[in-house]
Design a protein around this motif. Structure first.
Motif, PDB file in Angstrom:
ATOM      1  N   CYS A  43       0.834  -1.198   0.000  1.00 18.70           N
ATOM      2  CA  CYS A  43       0.000   0.000   0.000  1.00 18.70           C
ATOM      3  C   CYS A  43       0.869   1.248   0.000  1.00 18.70           C
ATOM      4  O   CYS A  43       0.661   2.176  -0.798  1.00 18.70           O
ATOM      5  CB  CYS A  43      -0.923  -0.029   1.216  1.00 18.70           C
ATOM      6  N   GLU A  66      -8.171   1.766 -10.754  1.00 19.93           N
ATOM      7  CA  GLU A  66      -7.917   0.374 -11.138  1.00 19.93           C
ATOM      8  C   GLU A  66      -6.659   0.268 -11.987  1.00 19.93           C
ATOM      9  O   GLU A  66      -5.873  -0.654 -11.815  1.00 19.93           O
ATOM     10  CB  GLU A  66      -9.105  -0.203 -11.896  1.00 19.93           C
ATOM     11  N   SER A  71      -6.795  -0.287  -4.476  1.00 17.43           N
ATOM     12  CA  SER A  71      -8.123  -0.657  -4.001  1.00 17.43           C
ATOM     13  C   SER A  71      -8.916   0.625  -3.783  1.00 17.43           C
ATOM     14  O   SER A  71      -8.362   1.734  -3.836  1.00 17.43           O
ATOM     15  CB  SER A  71      -8.012  -1.432  -2.679  1.00 17.43           C
ATOM     16  N   ASN A  72     -10.196   0.495  -3.504  1.00 16.35           N
ATOM     17  CA  ASN A  72     -11.014   1.684  -3.206  1.00 16.35           C
ATOM     18  C   ASN A  72     -10.465   2.429  -1.994  1.00 16.35           C
ATOM     19  O   ASN A  72     -10.379   3.657  -2.000  1.00 16.35           O
ATOM     20  CB  ASN A  72     -12.468   1.292  -2.930  1.00 16.35           C
ATOM     21  N   GLU A  73     -10.111   1.704  -0.938  1.00 15.61           N
ATOM     22  CA  GLU A  73      -9.562   2.345   0.266  1.00 15.61           C
ATOM     23  C   GLU A  73      -8.239   3.035  -0.029  1.00 15.61           C
ATOM     24  O   GLU A  73      -7.986   4.129   0.473  1.00 15.61           O
ATOM     25  CB  GLU A  73      -9.357   1.322   1.386  1.00 15.61           C
ATOM     26  N   GLN A  74      -7.396   2.391  -0.811  1.00 11.66           N
ATOM     27  CA  GLN A  74      -6.112   2.996  -1.155  1.00 11.66           C
ATOM     28  C   GLN A  74      -6.317   4.266  -1.985  1.00 11.66           C
ATOM     29  O   GLN A  74      -5.605   5.248  -1.813  1.00 11.66           O
ATOM     30  CB  GLN A  74      -5.233   2.005  -1.919  1.00 11.66           C
ATOM     31  N   THR A 116      -6.827  -2.647   1.851  1.00 13.76           N
ATOM     32  CA  THR A 116      -7.235  -3.460   0.698  1.00 13.76           C
ATOM     33  C   THR A 116      -8.685  -3.927   0.761  1.00 13.76           C
ATOM     34  O   THR A 116      -9.242  -4.337  -0.245  1.00 13.76           O
ATOM     35  CB  THR A 116      -6.353  -4.722   0.581  1.00 13.76           C
ATOM     36  N   SER A 118     -11.779  -2.740   0.989  1.00  6.76           N
ATOM     37  CA  SER A 118     -13.004  -2.167   0.453  1.00  6.76           C
ATOM     38  C   SER A 118     -13.178  -2.335  -1.042  1.00  6.76           C
ATOM     39  O   SER A 118     -14.215  -1.992  -1.574  1.00  6.76           O
ATOM     40  CB  SER A 118     -13.067  -0.674   0.794  1.00  6.76           C
ATOM     41  N   SER A 119     -12.178  -2.811  -1.729  1.00 10.00           N
ATOM     42  CA  SER A 119     -12.295  -2.941  -3.177  1.00 10.00           C
ATOM     43  C   SER A 119     -13.220  -4.093  -3.540  1.00 10.00           C
ATOM     44  O   SER A 119     -13.057  -5.205  -3.066  1.00 10.00           O
ATOM     45  CB  SER A 119     -10.931  -3.158  -3.799  1.00 10.00           C
ATOM     46  N   ASN A 121     -13.181  -5.625  -6.207  1.00  9.47           N
ATOM     47  CA  ASN A 121     -12.413  -6.558  -7.004  1.00  9.47           C
ATOM     48  C   ASN A 121     -11.379  -7.331  -6.188  1.00  9.47           C
ATOM     49  O   ASN A 121     -10.825  -8.301  -6.666  1.00  9.47           O
ATOM     50  CB  ASN A 121     -11.676  -5.815  -8.116  1.00  9.47           C
ATOM     51  N   TRP A 122     -11.110  -6.886  -4.973  1.00  9.51           N
ATOM     52  CA  TRP A 122     -10.032  -7.478  -4.193  1.00  9.51           C
ATOM     53  C   TRP A 122     -10.451  -8.823  -3.631  1.00  9.51           C
ATOM     54  O   TRP A 122     -11.568  -9.015  -3.173  1.00  9.51           O
ATOM     55  CB  TRP A 122      -9.645  -6.546  -3.056  1.00  9.51           C
TER      56      TRP A 122
END
Length: 126
Positions: A43, A66, A71-74, A116, A118-119, A121-122
């Motif tokens: 991260c 993306e 990720s969304n959080e990152q 990581t 909240s994504s 896709n993760w």
């Protein structure tokens, strides 16, 4: 056939030059201590890189989260750090803003255990 006697020497020389050139093209050994080992390290490396690129206005800084591998959080962390860095840059210059990015990104990535989760896709490693 006067040149036939030079052929083995020419082939040997060509093979040696090729081997020398190829050995110079290999990647240098990587320092294992420099490799990211935890989600927080990954991260920090990703967010710091993209935040610094955004601060300097590079042509790649406008790609989406993306494409940046975040990720969304990152990405949310990235946006917050960049916002703070721009304020710092106006007050104290670019070097201070860069230090702020490095410090805050490390702190926040560590506090959020890599940010990581909240994504959509993760997926956790298997």
């Amino acid at each position: 056939m006067r040149h036939a006697s030079h052929r083995p020497a020419a082939l040997t020389l060509a093979a040696l030059l090729t081997a020398a050139a190829l050995s110079g093209c290999s990647d240098p050994p990587r320092d294992p201590a420099a490799q990211p080992r935890t989600p927080a390290d990954i991260c920090t490396r990703l967010v710091t890189y993209w935040a610094l690129e955004t601060l300097k206005g590079s042509s790649q800084s406008g790609i989406d989260w993306e494409q940046k591998g975040l990720s969304n959080e990152q990405y949310a962390l990235h946006e917050n750090v960049v916002r703070a860095a721009r304020i710092e840059q106006k007050r104290h210059g670019t070097a201070a803003a860069q230090k702020l990015i490095e410090r805050q990104t490390r702190e926040r990535c560590t506090a959020q255990h890599g940010a990581t989760g909240s994504s959509e896709n993760w997926r956790p490693p298997t």
